[in-house]
Design a protein around this motif. Structure first.
Motif, PDB file in Angstrom:
ATOM      1  N   CYS A 161       5.409  -5.091  -5.102  1.00  0.00           N
ATOM      2  CA  CYS A 161       4.240  -5.890  -5.495  1.00  0.00           C
ATOM      3  C   CYS A 161       3.581  -6.514  -4.273  1.00  0.00           C
ATOM      4  O   CYS A 161       2.346  -6.611  -4.208  1.00  0.00           O
ATOM      5  N   ALA A 162       4.384  -6.963  -3.338  1.00  0.00           N
ATOM      6  CA  ALA A 162       3.820  -7.598  -2.138  1.00  0.00           C
ATOM      7  C   ALA A 162       3.077  -6.580  -1.278  1.00  0.00           C
ATOM      8  O   ALA A 162       2.062  -6.905  -0.650  1.00  0.00           O
ATOM      9  N   LEU A 163       3.587  -5.337  -1.247  1.00  0.00           N
ATOM     10  CA  LEU A 163       2.964  -4.316  -0.393  1.00  0.00           C
ATOM     11  C   LEU A 163       1.567  -3.938  -0.872  1.00  0.00           C
ATOM     12  O   LEU A 163       0.683  -3.656  -0.048  1.00  0.00           O
ATOM     13  N   ILE A 164       1.364  -3.942  -2.179  1.00  0.00           N
ATOM     14  CA  ILE A 164       0.077  -3.448  -2.716  1.00  0.00           C
ATOM     15  C   ILE A 164      -1.111  -4.235  -2.175  1.00  0.00           C
ATOM     16  O   ILE A 164      -2.054  -3.649  -1.637  1.00  0.00           O
ATOM     17  N   ALA A 211      -5.391   2.157   4.425  1.00  0.00           N
ATOM     18  CA  ALA A 211      -4.830   0.910   3.880  1.00  0.00           C
ATOM     19  C   ALA A 211      -4.963   0.890   2.355  1.00  0.00           C
ATOM     20  O   ALA A 211      -4.007   0.550   1.639  1.00  0.00           O
ATOM     21  N   VAL A 212      -6.137   1.264   1.854  1.00  0.00           N
ATOM     22  CA  VAL A 212      -6.341   1.252   0.396  1.00  0.00           C
ATOM     23  C   VAL A 212      -5.604   2.424  -0.253  1.00  0.00           C
ATOM     24  O   VAL A 212      -5.066   2.299  -1.362  1.00  0.00           O
ATOM     25  N   LEU A 213      -5.574   3.562   0.440  1.00  0.00           N
ATOM     26  CA  LEU A 213      -4.826   4.718  -0.084  1.00  0.00           C
ATOM     27  C   LEU A 213      -3.342   4.370  -0.233  1.00  0.00           C
ATOM     28  O   LEU A 213      -2.698   4.758  -1.225  1.00  0.00           O
ATOM     29  N   ALA A 214      -2.806   3.639   0.748  1.00  0.00           N
ATOM     30  CA  ALA A 214      -1.393   3.236   0.671  1.00  0.00           C
ATOM     31  C   ALA A 214      -1.166   2.345  -0.552  1.00  0.00           C
ATOM     32  O   ALA A 214      -0.133   2.459  -1.241  1.00  0.00           O
ATOM     33  N   SER A 215      -2.126   1.472  -0.831  1.00  0.00           N
ATOM     34  CA  SER A 215      -2.017   0.623  -2.028  1.00  0.00           C
ATOM     35  C   SER A 215      -2.050   1.468  -3.296  1.00  0.00           C
ATOM     36  O   SER A 215      -1.319   1.204  -4.257  1.00  0.00           O
ATOM     37  N   PHE A 216      -2.894   2.499  -3.288  1.00  0.00           N
ATOM     38  CA  PHE A 216      -2.987   3.377  -4.461  1.00  0.00           C
ATOM     39  C   PHE A 216      -1.671   4.123  -4.681  1.00  0.00           C
ATOM     40  O   PHE A 216      -1.165   4.196  -5.814  1.00  0.00           O
ATOM     41  N   LEU A 217      -1.107   4.663  -3.610  1.00  0.00           N
ATOM     42  CA  LEU A 217       0.150   5.413  -3.743  1.00  0.00           C
ATOM     43  C   LEU A 217       1.282   4.490  -4.200  1.00  0.00           C
ATOM     44  O   LEU A 217       2.112   4.880  -5.034  1.00  0.00           O
ATOM     45  N   THR A 218       1.297   3.274  -3.659  1.00  0.00           N
ATOM     46  CA  THR A 218       2.325   2.315  -4.087  1.00  0.00           C
ATOM     47  C   THR A 218       2.128   1.949  -5.557  1.00  0.00           C
ATOM     48  O   THR A 218       3.107   1.812  -6.312  1.00  0.00           O
TER      49      THR A 218
END
Length: 642
Positions: A7-10, A40-47
Motif C-alpha cells: 500500500c505504501a509503494l503505490i 513511476a506511474v506504471l510501477a504504481s499500476f503494476l503494484t
C-alpha cells in the motif's frame, strides 16, 4: 510481501517521480524526465494489479471479502478521537487504483510526445506525478481525513496544471476560478467531516458505516451530513451551480484535460458518494436532490455542447453532462452502475481528449472546428480511435458507453419515469453534438490555412499508442458488466451490504421484465442513432459549417451559444459585489486606518522633537525646571483635591 508495504509503494512511486523531476527541474535531461514520470506511474499500476490479484486470491481462499486496512502509523490523537494514517483496500479502492494508475500511465506516455518541446517539460511531468500521488491518497485512505488531504491535493495540482502556461492572464484566471469554486465545495465537505466526528466520534469508514446501520432511514443528522458531503462533490465533480470552472479548465495543456476529466479529479465526487453509500441510502431525500441536480446538469451541459466550436470545450461540456449521468445513477441507489460509467467514461473521455490533442498538435494549436475538416486522411489513427470514442460516449451498441449508460437509465426507469425520459433526451443530445464534432473535424473539405495544410501529420507513436489502447478499452469495456449478471456487479456487491441492511427494498431484485428491458435498450440506442442521422444530414449531406461568433442568431440560439449567461450572472451577482466590497475595505484601510496610524506617528515624532529641545545640558535649567514642577504639583494639590 506485507500489505502495508504494498500500500505504501503505490502512492510512493509517483511521489518519488515528482521529487526527482521537481527538484532536478532544468537539470534532468528531457529524454529522462518523461521516462521517470511514466515509469513511476506504471510501477504504481503494476503494484495495484498485483494487489488486486492478491485480494481476489485471498477472498477465494478464505471466503472473506472484508476490506483490508493497512495502518502505517498513529497520526492524530485529540481526546477520544484517534486518527491513523492508514489505507483501506477493498473492491472500490482497487477499481479506482487500476483506473487512476492505468489511464494515468497512458496519459503520461502521451505527454512525452505532446509536451517534450515545452521549456517547462520537467516541471509539467513533476506536477502530473504529484497529481497522481494525491489522487491515490484520496482513493486509498481508510478515513475521511486522508480523503480530504487527497481532495485538497488534487485541487492544488489542478490549479498548478490549469495555469501551467502562466504567462497568459486568461489561463491564470481559469486556474484561479477552478481553485476558488472548488474551495466553496470543500467548505461543505469539511463541515460534513466535522459533523461526522461529532455524530460518530470517528472518521474511519468501517466504524462510521457500522454505527450508521443502526440508524433509521431519514435520520436528520445523516441527512445534513450527506447534503454537506454532496456540496463537496458538486465542486469536484462540476454539478450545478459549481460547474463553470470545468470548461474553463481547458486552458491547461491537453494531457491535463484528459487527466482531470477522465481518471482523476472530477470522479472524486462520485467516488465519495459510492464510498459513503450507507449514509446516502439512509437519506432518500438527499438522493432525490442529487437526482434533480444531476439531470439538470446533464441536460444543461449537453445543450451548451450543441453549439460550441472549440474542440476541447465540446468535450468539456460532455464531461459535465456525463458526470450528471453518474450522479443520476447514484440517486437511484444504482451505485454499481454509477461506478461502471466512471470506468467506461475514463476510457473514452481520455481517448477523446488525447485525440483532440493529436488534432490540435497537427493543426498547429488550432482548436476551432470551423477551421478544420477532412482530417481523416492525414490523421488516420487519430480518426479511427476518435470515431470509436465518439460511438462509445454516444451510447451506441456494442461499445462501452452503451452498456454503462443503459444500466443507469434502466435503474432510473424503475425509480422515476420522468427522470428516465429526460435521461434519454440527454443521451440523444450527446450523440448529436459528438457526431457534429466528428463530422466537422474529420469529414468534408479542409477549412484551415495553407500553412496548416502543409503541417498536417499523424502524431508520433508515444501519442498514438495510448490512443489505440484506450480505443480498445472503449470498445470492449462494456464487457465488465453485461446485462444480467455482470462481473462488476458481483465484484462490488460486498460494498453495499450495509446499504442492503438499512434499506432492503432499494436493493431488491429488478421488477423489469426482459421484454421491457430490451425495449428500453432499443429506445436509448434508437434515440442516439436518430441523433447521429440528424448530425450526418446537417454536416455531411448539407455540408453546414457553424457561423462566425459575430453572426446574427435567433434569441434561443444566442442564449445557448452564450452558455445561458451563467458566467455573466455569477460575475454580476457574486464577483463584482465581492470585488467592490474588497475595494471599499481596501480604501478604508488605506485612507482611514493608515491615516490614523500615520497621524499618531507624526504626533509622537513632533512631540519628541520639541521635548528634545529641553535637553540643553544646563544643570541650572534642570534645577529651575524641577523647582517649577514641584511648585506646580503643590499648587495643583492645593486647588484640586484628588
Amino acid at each position: 510481501m506485507q500489505i502495508e508495504l504494498l500500500c505504501a509503494l503505490i502512492p510512493l512511486f509517483p511521489l518519488i517521480g515528482f521529487l526527482i523531476n521537481g527538484i532536478g527541474f532544468r537539470r534532468v535531461p528531457n529524454g529522462l524526465v518523461g521516462a521517470i514520470a511514466t515509469i513511476a506511474v506504471l510501477a504504481s499500476f503494476l503494484t495495484s494489479a498485483y494487489l488486486f490479484g492478491a485480494f481476489i486470491g485471498n477472498a477465494g481462499r478464505t471466503g472473506s471479502e472484508a476490506p483490508l486496512v493497512a495502518t502505517l502509523f498513529d497520526w492524530i490523537s485529540v481526546g477520544d478521537l484517534h486518527i491513523n494514517f492508514s489505507f483501506q483496500i477493498d473492491q472500490l479502492s482497487l477499481l479506482m487504483l487500476l483506473v487512476v494508475t492505468g489511464v494515468g500511465t497512458l496519459i503520461h506516455l502521451y505527454s512525452i510526445g505532446y509536451m517534450h518541446h515545452d521549456e517547462g517539460f520537467g516541471k509539467f511531468m513533476a506536477f502530473l506525478n504529484l497529481f497522481i500521488f494525491f489522487m491515490l491518497l484520496l482513493v486509498m485512505g481508510s478515513n475521511y481525513v486522508i480523503m480530504f488531504i487527497g481532495w485538497e491535493g488534487v485541487g492544488l495540482c489542478s490549479y498548478l496544471l490549469i495555469g501551467f502556461w502562466n504567462k497568459n492572464i486568461n489561463y491564470n484566471n481559469a486556474a484561479r476560478k477552478a481553485f476558488v469554486m472548488n474551495r466553496i465545495g470543500d467548505l461543505g465537505f469539511l463541515l460534513g467531516i466535522f459533523l461526522l466526528i461529532n455524530t460518530f466520534g470517528t472518521v474511519e469508514y468501517v466504524d462510521i458505516f457500522k454505527q450508521a446501520t443502526s440508524l433509521e432511514i431519514g435520520d436528520s443528522t445523516v441527512l445534513l451530513i450527506t447534503i454537506l458531503l454532496f456540496v463537496g462533490a458538486m465542486g469536484k465533480s462540476a454539478q450545478i451551480p459549481l460547474y463553470t470552472w470545468l470548461p474553463d479548465a481547458m486552458a491547461g495543456p491537453t494531457p491535463v484535460s484528459a487527466l482531470i476529466h477522465a481518471a482523476t479529479m472530477v470522479t472524486a465526487g462520485i467516488y465519495m458518494v459510492v464510498r459513503s453509500n450507507v449514509l446516502y441510502t439512509l437519506a432518500p431525500l438527499t438522493l432525490e436532490i442529487v437526482g434533480i441536480i444531476a439531470i439538470a446538469t446533464a441536460l444543461l451541459a449537453a445543450s451548451i455542447g450543441l453549439l460550441q466550436n472549440d474542440i476541447k470545450k465540446v468535450l468539456a461540456y460532455s464531461t459535465v453532462s456525463q458526470l450528471g449521468y453518474m450522479f443520476l445513477g447514484l440517486s437511484a441507489t444504482a451505485y454499481t452502475a454509477g461506478m461502471f460509467h466512471v470506468i467506461t467514461h475514463a476510457f473514452f473521455k481520455a481517448l477523446l481528449f488525447l485525440g483532440a490533442g493529436s488534432v490540435i498538435h497537427a493543426m498547429s494549436d488550432e482548436q476551432d472546428i470551423r477551421k478544420m475538416g477532412g482530417l481523416r486522411k492525414a490523421l488516420p489513427i487519430t480518426f479511427i480511435t476518435f470515431l470509436i470514442g465518439t460511438i462509445a460516449i454516444s451510447g451506441l451498441p456494442p461499445f462501452a458507453g452503451f452498456f454503462s449508460k443503459d444500466e443507469i437509465l434502466a435503474h432510473v426507469f424503475e425509480h422515476n419515469k420522468i427522470l428516465w425520459a429526460l435521461g434519454v433526451l440527454g443521451s440523444g443530445l450527446t450523440s448529436f453534438y459528438m457526431f457534429r464534432l466528428l463530422f466537422l473535424t474529420f469529414f468534408g473539405e479542409f477549412r484551415g490555412t495553407e500553412e496548416q495544410r502543409h503541417h498536417l501529420h499523424e502524431s508520433p507513436a508515444t501519442m498514438t499508442a495510448p490512443l489505440v489502447i484506450l480505443a480498445i478499452l472503449s470498445a470492449i469495456g462494456g464487457g465488465l458488466n453485461l446485462p444480467g449478471s455482470g462481473w462488476l456487479g458481483d465484484f462490488m456487491a460486498p460494498l453495499f451490504e450495509g446499504s442492503r441492511h438499512v434499506n432492503p427494498e432499494a436493493f431488491a431484485e429488478s421488477t423489469i421484465e426482459h421484454s421491457t428491458e430490451y425495449i428500453l435498450m432499443a429506445v436509448s440506442a434508437g434515440v442516439a442513432l436518430l441523433a447521429l442521422v440528424i448530425a450526418y444530414v446537417m454536416y455531411i449531406s448539407r455540408g453546414a459549417v457553424p457561423v462566425a461568433d459575430t453572426a446574427e442568431r435567433s434569441g434561443p440560439e444566442q442564449l445557448v451559444y452564450n452558455k445561458y449567461y451563467v458566467d455573466e450572472l455569477y460575475d454580476a451577482v457574486i464577483v463584482r459585489p465581492i470585488r467592490g466590497l474588497g475595494d471599499a475595505l481596501y480604501s478604508f484601510g488605506e485612507g482611514v486606518i493608515d491615516g490614523i496610524v500615520n497621524g499618531v506617528a507624526w504626533l509622537v515624532r513632533q512631540s519628541a522633537a520639541q521635548l528634545r529641545l529641553l535637553q540643553s545640558g544646563s544643570i541650572g535649567f534642570y534645577v529651575f525646571a524641577m523647582v517649577l514642577s514641584i511648585a506646580a504639583i503643590f499648587a495643583l494639590r492645593f486647588f484640586i483635591r484628588f
